[in-house]
Each structure stands twice: as structure tokens, then as C-alpha cells.
Design a protein around this motif. Structure first.
Motif, PDB file in Angstrom:
ATOM      1  N   LEU A  94       0.829  -1.203   0.000  1.00 22.99           N
ATOM      2  CA  LEU A  94       0.000   0.000   0.000  1.00 22.99           C
ATOM      3  C   LEU A  94       0.866   1.257   0.000  1.00 22.99           C
ATOM      4  CD1 LEU A  94      -2.902   1.031   0.084  1.00 22.99           C
ATOM      5  CD2 LEU A  94      -2.803   0.883   2.572  1.00 22.99           C
ATOM      6  N   PHE A  95       1.928   1.255   0.787  1.00 26.41           N
ATOM      7  CA  PHE A  95       2.846   2.395   0.811  1.00 26.41           C
ATOM      8  C   PHE A  95       3.504   2.580  -0.561  1.00 26.41           C
ATOM      9  CE2 PHE A  95       3.842   2.528   5.669  1.00 26.41           C
ATOM     10  CZ  PHE A  95       2.543   2.948   5.904  1.00 26.41           C
ATOM     11  N   LYS A  96       3.864   1.475  -1.194  1.00 26.60           N
ATOM     12  CA  LYS A  96       4.487   1.546  -2.513  1.00 26.60           C
ATOM     13  C   LYS A  96       3.514   2.148  -3.524  1.00 26.60           C
ATOM     14  CE  LYS A  96       6.775  -1.264  -6.013  1.00 26.60           C
ATOM     15  NZ  LYS A  96       7.125  -2.620  -6.435  1.00 26.60           N
ATOM     16  N   LYS A  97       2.257   1.714  -3.490  1.00 29.59           N
ATOM     17  CA  LYS A  97       1.244   2.254  -4.402  1.00 29.59           C
ATOM     18  C   LYS A  97       0.998   3.735  -4.137  1.00 29.59           C
ATOM     19  CE  LYS A  97       0.063  -1.267  -6.926  1.00 29.59           C
ATOM     20  NZ  LYS A  97       0.333  -1.299  -8.352  1.00 29.59           N
ATOM     21  N   ALA A  98       0.983   4.125  -2.875  1.00 25.22           N
ATOM     22  CA  ALA A  98       0.783   5.536  -2.532  1.00 25.22           C
ATOM     23  C   ALA A  98       1.932   6.383  -3.084  1.00 25.22           C
ATOM     24  CB  ALA A  98       0.672   5.703  -1.022  1.00 25.22           C
ATOM     25  N   GLU A  99       3.150   5.881  -2.967  1.00 21.91           N
ATOM     26  CA  GLU A  99       4.311   6.601  -3.494  1.00 21.91           C
ATOM     27  C   GLU A  99       4.234   6.718  -5.009  1.00 21.91           C
ATOM     28  OE1 GLU A  99       9.190   6.518  -3.281  1.00 21.91           O
ATOM     29  OE2 GLU A  99       8.071   4.697  -2.792  1.00 21.91           O
ATOM     30  N   GLU A 100       3.865   5.629  -5.688  1.00 16.75           N
ATOM     31  CA  GLU A 100       3.733   5.658  -7.145  1.00 16.75           C
ATOM     32  C   GLU A 100       2.663   6.651  -7.574  1.00 16.75           C
ATOM     33  OE1 GLU A 100       2.887   1.624  -8.200  1.00 16.75           O
ATOM     34  OE2 GLU A 100       4.924   0.944  -7.825  1.00 16.75           O
ATOM     35  N   LEU A 101       1.532   6.661  -6.880  1.00 19.39           N
ATOM     36  CA  LEU A 101       0.438   7.569  -7.205  1.00 19.39           C
ATOM     37  C   LEU A 101       0.857   9.021  -7.020  1.00 19.39           C
ATOM     38  CD1 LEU A 101      -2.562   7.775  -7.999  1.00 19.39           C
ATOM     39  CD2 LEU A 101      -3.105   7.686  -5.574  1.00 19.39           C
ATOM     40  N   SER A 102       1.602   9.290  -5.964  1.00 16.78           N
ATOM     41  CA  SER A 102       2.053  10.660  -5.724  1.00 16.78           C
ATOM     42  C   SER A 102       3.016  11.128  -6.814  1.00 16.78           C
ATOM     43  CB  SER A 102       2.702  10.788  -4.346  1.00 16.78           C
ATOM     44  OG  SER A 102       3.953  10.139  -4.324  1.00 16.78           O
ATOM     45  N   ILE A 103       3.853  10.236  -7.301  1.00 16.16           N
ATOM     46  CA  ILE A 103       4.803  10.595  -8.350  1.00 16.16           C
ATOM     47  C   ILE A 103       4.091  10.758  -9.691  1.00 16.16           C
ATOM     48  CG2 ILE A 103       6.781   9.767  -9.712  1.00 16.16           C
ATOM     49  CD1 ILE A 103       7.750   8.392  -7.077  1.00 16.16           C
ATOM     50  N   LEU A 104       3.250   9.797 -10.043  1.00 19.32           N
ATOM     51  CA  LEU A 104       2.575   9.826 -11.340  1.00 19.32           C
ATOM     52  C   LEU A 104       1.609  10.998 -11.471  1.00 19.32           C
ATOM     53  CD1 LEU A 104       1.771   6.037 -11.808  1.00 19.32           C
ATOM     54  CD2 LEU A 104       3.411   7.385 -13.118  1.00 19.32           C
ATOM     55  N   CYS A 105       0.886  11.300 -10.406  1.00 15.67           N
ATOM     56  CA  CYS A 105      -0.176  12.314 -10.473  1.00 15.67           C
ATOM     57  C   CYS A 105       0.193  13.613  -9.788  1.00 15.67           C
ATOM     58  CB  CYS A 105      -1.456  11.749  -9.862  1.00 15.67           C
ATOM     59  SG  CYS A 105      -2.021  10.266 -10.686  1.00 15.67           S
ATOM     60  N   ASP A 106       1.402  13.724  -9.284  1.00 19.69           N
ATOM     61  CA  ASP A 106       1.850  14.915  -8.567  1.00 19.69           C
ATOM     62  C   ASP A 106       0.845  15.279  -7.480  1.00 19.69           C
ATOM     63  OD1 ASP A 106       3.588  16.968  -7.940  1.00 19.69           O
ATOM     64  OD2 ASP A 106       2.583  18.388  -9.278  1.00 19.69           O
ATOM     65  N   ALA A 107       0.500  14.289  -6.664  1.00 22.96           N
ATOM     66  CA  ALA A 107      -0.497  14.475  -5.606  1.00 22.96           C
ATOM     67  C   ALA A 107       0.179  14.392  -4.247  1.00 22.96           C
ATOM     68  CB  ALA A 107      -1.574  13.396  -5.711  1.00 22.96           C
ATOM     69  N   GLU A 108      -0.369  15.144  -3.300  1.00 18.32           N
ATOM     70  CA  GLU A 108       0.092  15.012  -1.916  1.00 18.32           C
ATOM     71  C   GLU A 108      -0.739  13.912  -1.274  1.00 18.32           C
ATOM     72  OE1 GLU A 108       0.653  18.434   0.589  1.00 18.32           O
ATOM     73  OE2 GLU A 108       0.713  19.710  -1.185  1.00 18.32           O
ATOM     74  N   ILE A 109      -0.068  12.944  -0.705  1.00 15.84           N
ATOM     75  CA  ILE A 109      -0.766  11.789  -0.138  1.00 15.84           C
ATOM     76  C   ILE A 109      -0.352  11.612   1.309  1.00 15.84           C
ATOM     77  CG2 ILE A 109      -1.044   9.285  -0.261  1.00 15.84           C
ATOM     78  CD1 ILE A 109      -0.685   9.519  -3.258  1.00 15.84           C
ATOM     79  N   GLY A 110      -1.337  11.401   2.158  1.00 12.53           N
ATOM     80  CA  GLY A 110      -1.103  11.066   3.552  1.00 12.53           C
ATOM     81  C   GLY A 110      -1.841   9.782   3.857  1.00 12.53           C
ATOM     82  N   LEU A 111      -1.145   8.808   4.363  1.00  7.56           N
ATOM     83  CA  LEU A 111      -1.725   7.502   4.625  1.00  7.56           C
ATOM     84  C   LEU A 111      -1.457   7.148   6.080  1.00  7.56           C
ATOM     85  CD1 LEU A 111      -3.026   4.947   3.362  1.00  7.56           C
ATOM     86  CD2 LEU A 111      -0.738   4.223   2.748  1.00  7.56           C
ATOM     87  N   LEU A 112      -2.502   6.809   6.816  1.00  2.99           N
ATOM     88  CA  LEU A 112      -2.373   6.459   8.230  1.00  2.99           C
ATOM     89  C   LEU A 112      -2.996   5.098   8.450  1.00  2.99           C
ATOM     90  CD1 LEU A 112      -1.812   7.220  11.236  1.00  2.99           C
ATOM     91  CD2 LEU A 112      -4.097   8.200  11.253  1.00  2.99           C
ATOM     92  N   ILE A 113      -2.234   4.188   9.000  1.00  3.06           N
ATOM     93  CA  ILE A 113      -2.725   2.844   9.327  1.00  3.06           C
ATOM     94  C   ILE A 113      -2.556   2.654  10.825  1.00  3.06           C
ATOM     95  CG2 ILE A 113      -2.421   0.367   8.979  1.00  3.06           C
ATOM     96  CD1 ILE A 113      -1.256   1.024   6.221  1.00  3.06           C
ATOM     97  N   ILE A 114      -3.636   2.302  11.475  1.00  7.29           N
ATOM     98  CA  ILE A 114      -3.601   2.049  12.919  1.00  7.29           C
ATOM     99  C   ILE A 114      -3.868   0.565  13.128  1.00  7.29           C
ATOM    100  CG2 ILE A 114      -4.620   2.596  15.149  1.00  7.29           C
ATOM    101  CD1 ILE A 114      -5.540   5.263  13.865  1.00  7.29           C
ATOM    102  N   SER A 115      -2.931  -0.095  13.753  1.00  3.06           N
ATOM    103  CA  SER A 115      -3.030  -1.537  13.961  1.00  3.06           C
ATOM    104  C   SER A 115      -3.067  -1.839  15.444  1.00  3.06           C
ATOM    105  CB  SER A 115      -1.830  -2.236  13.327  1.00  3.06           C
ATOM    106  OG  SER A 115      -1.774  -3.577  13.734  1.00  3.06           O
TER     107      SER A 115
END
Length: 106
Positions: free
Chosen positions: A28-49
Motif C-alpha cells: 500500500l505504501f508503494k502504491k501511494a508513493e507511485e500515485l504521488s509521483i505519477l499524479c503529482d499528488a500530496e498523499i497522507g496515509l495512516l494505518i492504525i493496527s
């Protein structure tokens, strides 16, 4: 032959659940990084376990800083709420239209 489709449900075995969380979190972190690079988007991802064998863990990924992303979100969400409410000028225009329509009907 392809892999069998896995039914999505809670994993009963706690150890297997932790392993799955670790592997999928990385993906999921890898996909978020790819999405931020491809779409020039700011992404914040929080996972609580929280599991029975470990205390609560927070895992975060942010393209800039999580604090900046949350502040920007809060700022824009407040602006969206204000945009949804009609402005005073719009209310005056609407009431003028109603007055004009009523006058025309009379």
C-alpha cells in the motif's frame, strides 16, 4: 493456472494476520508513493493496527509532512463548507428574483 480468488474476511490466526498486515502495508505504501509521483499528488496515509500480541501501532506515509497535509485538508474542508452555504449576495439576488416574479404575477 491463476491464483484462487481469496474471500475477504478477518484472518482468524493472529500471527498470520500480522504477517498479512506487514506485507500489504508495504504494498500500500508503494502504491501511494507511485500515485504521488505519477499524479503529482500530496498523499497522507495512516494505518492504525491493534492486535492482541502487540500494542497499538501507527504506520504513516506522507509525501510531504503529515501535519501539513492534515492542515491543508482542514483548510479546504472549511472552505467547501462555506461554499455550500449561500452567500448573502446570492440570498439578496434570489429574494429580488422572487419579488420580481410576484410583481409580474400581480
Amino acid at each position: 493456472m491463476g491464483r484462487e480468488k481469496m474471500k475477504i474476511k478477518k484472518i482468524a490466526n493472529v500471527a498470520a494476520r500480522q504477517v498479512t498486515l506487514t506485507k500489504r502495508r508495504k504494498g500500500l505504501f508503494k502504491k501511494a508513493e507511485e500515485l504521488s509521483i505519477l499524479c503529482d499528488a500530496e498523499i497522507g496515509l495512516l494505518i492504525i493496527s491493534s492486535s492482541s500480541i502487540t500494542p497499538i501501532h501507527f504506520f504513516t506515509y506522507a509525501t510531504t509532512s503529515m501535519k501539513d497535509i492534515i492542515e491543508r485538508y482542514n483548510l479546504h474542508s472549511k472552505n467547501l463548507d462555506e461554499l455550500k452555504q449561500p452567500s448573502e449576495l446570492q440570498l439578496v439576488r434570489d429574494s429580488n428574483k422572487e419579488v420580481a416574479e410576484k410583481s409580474h404575477q400581480l
